[in-house]
Design an enzyme around this catalytic site. Structure first.
Site, mmCIF file in Angstrom:
data_model
loop_
_atom_site.group_PDB
_atom_site.id
_atom_site.type_symbol
_atom_site.label_atom_id
_atom_site.label_comp_id
_atom_site.label_asym_id
_atom_site.label_seq_id
_atom_site.Cartn_x
_atom_site.Cartn_y
_atom_site.Cartn_z
ATOM 1 N N SER B 406 -46.060 -30.041 41.971
ATOM 2 C CA SER B 406 -45.793 -31.389 42.445
ATOM 3 C C SER B 406 -47.022 -31.937 43.137
ATOM 4 O O SER B 406 -47.516 -31.347 44.098
ATOM 5 C CB SER B 406 -44.614 -31.366 43.415
ATOM 6 O OG SER B 406 -44.553 -32.583 44.110
ATOM 7 N N ILE B 433 -56.297 -34.261 48.605
ATOM 8 C CA ILE B 433 -57.629 -33.670 48.666
ATOM 9 C C ILE B 433 -58.471 -34.576 49.541
ATOM 10 O O ILE B 433 -58.669 -35.737 49.247
ATOM 11 C CB ILE B 433 -58.242 -33.577 47.259
ATOM 12 C CG1 ILE B 433 -57.333 -32.734 46.360
ATOM 13 C CG2 ILE B 433 -59.640 -33.002 47.330
ATOM 14 C CD1 ILE B 433 -57.702 -32.797 44.910
ATOM 15 N N HIS B 462 -36.722 -15.782 46.478
ATOM 16 C CA HIS B 462 -36.919 -14.459 47.043
ATOM 17 C C HIS B 462 -36.134 -13.360 46.347
ATOM 18 O O HIS B 462 -36.361 -12.169 46.567
ATOM 19 C CB HIS B 462 -36.595 -14.455 48.541
ATOM 20 C CG HIS B 462 -37.541 -13.594 49.334
ATOM 21 N ND1 HIS B 462 -38.036 -12.411 48.844
ATOM 22 C CD2 HIS B 462 -38.068 -13.750 50.571
ATOM 23 C CE1 HIS B 462 -38.838 -11.865 49.751
ATOM 24 N NE2 HIS B 462 -38.869 -12.659 50.808
ATOM 25 N N ASP B 466 -41.349 -11.384 45.545
ATOM 26 C CA ASP B 466 -41.502 -10.979 46.937
ATOM 27 C C ASP B 466 -42.790 -11.564 47.511
ATOM 28 O O ASP B 466 -43.610 -12.141 46.796
ATOM 29 C CB ASP B 466 -41.479 -9.454 47.079
ATOM 30 C CG ASP B 466 -42.581 -8.784 46.265
ATOM 31 O OD1 ASP B 466 -42.393 -7.631 45.863
ATOM 32 O OD2 ASP B 466 -43.642 -9.430 46.029
#
Lengths: 373, 492
Positions: B406, B433, B462, B466
Site C-alpha cells: 500500500s 519518501i 502470526h 513468525d
C-alpha cells in the site's frame, strides 16, 4: 440562489446591447443569437439551464446554436438502460447525458446541429419555431420537401426524420430545442440507440424510433455552416434584430456566474442514472460451465439507480445457497453500475471460502450480472 | 385578573380554544373561564398560567390552524394542453414550501414542465401519484398557507432570545409584517426588515420585496470595506480587576444525519471484519533510499523514452519478490474451515497495489512478479492505474493477489498499521519518501550526508509467519533497496 445585480448584468449586458439605442416601438421584437464554442454536451446543456434559470426574457428571445462531440442524450424521465446500448457506449467512449427537457433519446455528433429557442412562457410556441426552420431551409434550397408534423418532428420527403423536438417550461421562461441532422453517422446512431437489455419493465418515457436521413445526403450543399447561417438569418428577420451570431464560451464564469457547478451537476451519476424512474428487470441467461449449461434467473428492482430488491437464482448444486444469499444481500443498496459491482463482488470474494472452483464460478456469474448493467 | 382572563377568553375563536384544550388536556379551555366560580378562581388562575405557557409554546401550531388550506390548481401550461403526466414529486405531505419552490415535474408531449408553488405554507395533500394523469384547472396539491395579519399579533415574543433584530417584530414601534419564510430569507442575506419597503397588504413585506432590495445593492461583488473600528482605550480599572469578556456561546443548529451503509461500503465492512480476525503483528523499519534515488534519476529518461514514467513502486514490488523463501506469497485456507486445509504456497506471486479511487479502495495486482523485469512491472502498473482511474478494471486484474503493498506515502504519513487483506498473509505500507526534505545522516566514515529516508510498516499473520521470518524478509528488502547493485547479483 440569489445572483447579485451586478453579476447578472454580465450576460444581461451583452443581451441588452441588442436593444436599439434609438427608442423602441412596441412592435419591434428583439432577439439575440448565440453559438457555443464548446463541444462538450454537459457544458452546453448547462448554458440552457443557466439561461432558463437566470434570465428575464421579456420580449427578448434568444436562439442558441450548439454541437456536441459524440454523445447520447436522453430525456428527463427516460431510462438509459431501455434507450441505448450502454456497453457499446462505454467501449467507444461515448458520453451519456440526461437533459432537463422531456422527449426521447438522441445521438449527437458534430454532424448534428442543436437549436434552442428561449422565450417567455407566454411566447412559447413550438410550431412557430419549426416553421421558421422550414422557411430557412427552403430559402437555401427551395425544392427541399420539409414538413413539420403534429409531433413536432421535421420530415424530409414525407418519411425521413431530420429533426426531433423537446422542451422545458418553467415559471416564467421556457425553451424549445430541436436537432437538425446534417451529416451524422447514421449507422453508429442506430447501433447506439438500440438497447440490448432484456426484460426491463418501466414507466419511463419510451423513445419512438424513426427512420432518419442526413440533409447532406439529400443535397451536398447543405453543410452545418450553411444551415446555421440560414436559420440565423431567418430568425433575425423574424425578430427584426441584428443578424449576428455571438460566440460564447460556456465555461466563462464571469459571463455566466455559477455555470460550472451546473455543468458538474449534469455529470454526476446521481443525475444521469439516479434520476431514472423506478423499474425492474426480469430476465434469465445461460452460463456455460464445464460443458454444461446452467440457467440463471435474475429479478432486480431498481429505484433512483440503486438496487432495491435483488434476487439472483442459480441452481444450488452449482453455487451454494449461502453464497448466493451473500451476493444478493450485498447488492441491495448498491448502484446498478458495473464499476461498483466489480469492486463489491471482488472485495466480497475475500470473505468467501477459498476454493478455486467456487471462485471461478463466482467470477463467471458476476461477469454475466455486470453485462446487464 | 379574572376580568383580564375574561377579556382574553372572549377575544379568541372557538377553534383556538379547542386547539389549546387539546394541547394542554388538563386545563379547561379559555372560553369556559367565563363561567368559573369564585371558589375555583385561584385554581383557574394557576392553571391559566400554565395554560398560557402552553399556549405560547403552541403558538406556531395555533397560527397554522388559523391559516387557510388552499387548493393549488394546475395552471395553464400553454399550447392548449389539457392534461399532463406527473413524473416526479419534489415535495411530500408535511413539507414546508416557500413561494417559487418547485413542487413537481410533469410531462406533456415532449415538454417537461416544472410546477412551482404560488404560496408559502405546508403541503397538506398531494392529489396525484407518480405516472398519474393530472388535469389543467384541477387541484394539484393542498397548501396550508400561513394566516395573514392576525397570526402576527398572536406570535407572542417568548422569553427565548430572538438573537438578532432581523426577526424582531416591533421595530420603532411599527410591526413589520412578514411571513417566517420571508424573515428567514432576510436573515440569510443580512437584511434589516425595517429597511425594506413592503408592497403587500398593509405594508406587508413579500419575497419580491426582499429580492428587489437585494438587486438594488450595487457593488455586491466587492467585499464590504472594513469598518474603521476605533477602539476606545480600556478604562483604567480602579480596583485592578481585569474585566472578563462575556461572550455569547455560539448557537449550533446543525442536525445529525443518518447515512445508511450501502453497496460497496457494506462489502468493505464484511471484509474488514474478517480481516481483523487474523492475528496481526507489525514490524516497521527505515530504509535509506539515497542510492535508489540516484539510480532512478539515471533510469527515468530511458523509461520515459519507452513511454513509462518510472516511479519507485516497481522497485518496491520487485524486491518484495526477490526472496529465497516464498512464505510471503501464501493463501491461507485455514480460516473458518472446520478441517484445517493447510497453507498453499503460491507459485505465482501476484503483488497487489492498494489504490484509492472515487468509489473506494481497490486492489488490482501485477501478475507473476517473479518473472517480470522492473520495466515490465512499471508498464503493468501504468495500465492498472489508467483502468483504475476510469473504473474499468477487470475481474482478473482484481483477483488472485498473493501479497499487497500500500503506497499510502503518496498521500502522506510515515508509519502505518496496515490491515491484511484476506486470504493473504502479509501486507506492507510504504510511507512518504522524504525526497524534498532529506534528512542528515552519518555514513560509515562518520561524515554527514543528505539522506532520503522512507519508512515501511509490515503486518503479517502470526499464525503463519513468525517474527524472525518477517524480520529477515524486511532486512533483505531493505538491503536491496539501499544497495541496488545487490539486486544484480540475484537477478533472475
Amino acid at each position: 440562489m440569489l445572483i447579485p445585480y451586478s453579476m447578472k448584468n454580465c450576460f444581461q449586458l451583452l443581451y441588452n446591447l441588442q436593444v436599439p439605442a434609438a427608442g423602441f416601438k412596441k412592435t419591434v421584437k428583439n432577439g439575440l443569437i448565440i453559438h457555443s464554442i464548446s463541444n462538450d454536451v454537459y457544458q452546453n446543456l448547462a448554458v440552457e439551464d443557466w439561461i432558463h434559470d437566470q434570465m428575464n426574457l421579456e420580449d427578448k428571445p434568444i436562439l442558441f446554436f450548439w454541437r456536441n462531440s459524440p454523445s447520447v442524450v436522453i430525456g428527463r424521465h427516460q431510462n438509459p438502460w431501455q434507450e441505448c446500448n450502454l456497453n457499446l457506449m462505454r467501449e467507444e467512449g461515448i458520453k451519456l447525458a440526461r437533459r432537463k427537457s422531456g422527449g426521447g433519446a438522441v445521438y449527437h455528433d458534430m454532424g448534428n446541429i442543436n437549436l434552442t429557442f428561449f422565450t417567455t412562457k407566454k411566447n412559447y410556441d413550438r410550431m412557430e419555431n419549426l416553421k421558421l426552420i422550414v422557411r430557412a431551409l427552403n430559402a437555401v434550397q427551395p425544392q427541399l420537401d420539409v414538413q413539420a408534423t403534429k409531433r413536432f418532428d421535421l420530415l424530409l420527403d414525407g418519411q425521413f426524420k431530420i429533426s426531433g423536438t423537446a422542451s422545458k417550461i418553467g415559471r416564467t421562461t421556457a425553451y424549445h430545442h430541436c436537432t437538425l441532422l446534417c451529416s451524422t453517422d447514421g449507422t453508429f446512431l442506430s447501433s447506439l440507440l438500440k438497447s440490448p437489455y432484456q426484460g426491463i419493465r418501466s414507466n419511463a418515457t419510451a423513445s419512438i424510433p424513426s427512420l432518419v436521413k442526413n440533409l447532406l445526403e439529400k443535397d451536398p450543399t447543405l453543410t452545418c455552416e450553411i444551415l446555421m447561417n440560414a436559420v440565423a438569418k431567418e430568425y433575425a428577420a423574424y425578430h427584426q434584430t441584428d443578424n449576428h451570431i455571438h460566440l460564447i464560451n460556456p465555461t466563462d464564469e464571469t459571463l455566466f456566474p455559477g455555470i460550472n457547478s451546473k455543468a458538474k451537476e449534469l455529470q454526476t451519476w446521481e443525475w444521469i442514472y439516479g434520476k431514472t424512474p423506478k423499474f425492474n428487470i426480469n430476465t434469465s441467461f445461460n452460463v456455460l460451465y464445464e460443458q454444461s449449461h446452467l440457467n440463471i434467473k435474475v429479478f432486480i428492482d431498481i429505484k433512483n439507480g440503486r438496487i432495491e430488491i435483488c434476487n439472483i437464482e442459480a441452481p444450488d448444486h452449482w453455487l451454494p445457497l449461502g453464497i448466493l444469499d451473500k451476493l444478493n444481500s450485498s447488492l441491495v443498496g448498491s448502484k446498478f453500475c458495473p464499476t461498483e459491482t466489480t469492486m463489491l463482488t471482488n472485495i466480497l470474494l475475500r470473505t468467501c471460502p477459498q476454493d478455486h472452483k467456487l471462485h471461478s464460478k463466482w467470477n463467471i456469474l458476476c461477469e454475466k450480472i455486470k453485462g446487464i448493467m | 385578573m379574572h376580568q383580564e382572563l375574561l377579556r382574553r377568553g372572549a377575544g379568541k375563536t372557538a377553534a383556538l380554544a379547542t386547539r389549546v384544550a387539546l394541547a394542554t388536556r388538563s386545563a379547561p379551555p379559555l372560553g369556559i373561564f367565563c363561567s368559573v366560580s369564585d371558589q375555583n378562581l385561584s385554581e383557574s388562575v394557576a392553571s391559566s398560567r400554565s395554560l398560557r405557557f402552553h399556549w405560547e409554546l403552541q403558538c406556531q401550531d395555533v397560527s397554522a390552524l388559523r391559516g387557510q388550506v388552499v387548493q393549488f390548481k394546475l395552471s395553464d401550461i400553454g399550447e392548449g394542453i389539457r392534461e399532463v403526466t406527473v413524473k416526479e414529486w419534489y415535495v411530500k405531505e408535511g413539507d414546508t414550501v416557500s413561494q417559487f419552490d418547485s413542487i413537481c415535474e410533469v410531462q406533456s408531449d415532449k415538454a417537461s414542465v416544472t410546477i412551482t408553488s404560488r404560496y408559502d405554507g405546508v403541503i397538506k395533500k398531494l392529489y396525484y401519484n407518480l405516472d398519474d394523469i393530472a388535469y389543467v384547472g384541477k387541484p394539484l396539491v393542498d397548501i396550508e398557507t400561513e394566516a395573514l395579519k392576525d397570526s402576527e399579533e398572536d406570535v407572542v415574543e417568548t422569553p427565548a432570545v430572538s438573537h438578532d433584530e432581523h426577526t424582531h417584530q416591533e421595530i420603532k414601534g411599527r410591526k413589520t409584517l412578514a411571513t417566517p419564510a420571508v424573515r428567514r430569507l432576510a436573515m440569510e442575506n443580512n437584511i434589516k426588515l425595517s429597511e425594506v419597503v413592503g408592497s403587500g397588504k398593509d405594508g406587508r413585506i413579500l419575497k419580491e420585496d426582499i429580492l428587489n432590495y437585494l438587486e438594488k445593492q450595487t457593488g455586491a461583488i466587492l467585499p464590504p470595506s472594513p469598518k474603521a473600528e476605533i477602539m476606545p482605550p480600556p478604562p483604567k480599572p480602579k480596583d485592578m480587576t481585569i474585566p472578563i469578556p462575556v461572550s455569547k456561546p455560539p448557537v449550533f443548529t446543525g442536525k445529525d444525519k443518518t447515512e445508511p451503509i450501502k453497496g460497496f461500503q457494506k462489502a468493505m465492512v464484511k471484509t474488514m471484519s474478517a480481516a481483523l480476525k487474523i492475528p496481526h503483528f507489525g514490524y516497521c523499519d527505515e530504509v535509506d533510499l539515497t542510492e535508489l534515488v540516484k539510480l532512478r534519476e539515471e533510469l527515468k529518461p530511458i523509461a520515459f523514452a519507452r513511454g513509462i514514467k518510472l516511479s519507485f513502486m516497481p522497485f518496491f514490488l520487485k524486491t518484495s519478490d526477490k526472496q529465497k523463501n516464498s512464505t510471503m506469497h501464501v493463501k491461507n485456507f485455514n480460516r473458518d474451515q472446520p478441517r484445517a486445509v493447510g497453507l498453499e504456497l503460491k507459485a505465482s506471486h501476484n503483488i497487489g497495489i492498494a489504490m484509492d479511487t472515487e468509489q473506494g479502495l481497490i486492489v488490482p495486482n501485477v501478475k507473476n512478479v517473479q518473472i517480470c523485469s522492473i520495466f515490465e512491472i512499471a508498464a503493468e502498473l501504468k495500465r492498472l492505474q489508467k483502468l483504475g482511474s476510469v473504473g474499468q478494471l477487470s475481474t482478473t486484474d482484481l483477483t488472485g493477489g498473493t501479497f499487497t503493498l500500500s503506497n499510502i506515502g503518496s498521500i502522506g504519513g510515515t508509519y502505518a498499521k496496515p490491515v491484511i487483506l484476506p486470504p493473504e498473509v502479509a501486507i506492507g505500507a510504504i510511507g512518504s519518501i522524504k525526497c524534498f526534505h532529506a534528512i542528515p545522516r552519518f555514513n560509515q566514515k562518520g561524515e554527514v550526508y543528505k539522506a532520503h529516508v522512507m519508512n515501511v510498516s509490515w503486518s503479517a499473520d502470526h499464525r503463519v509467519i513468525d517474527g524472525a521470518t518477517m524480520s529477515r524478509f524486511s532486512n533483505l528488502w531493505k538491503s536491496y533497496l539501499e544497495n541496488p547493485a545487490f539486486m544484480l547479483l540475484d537477478l533472475k
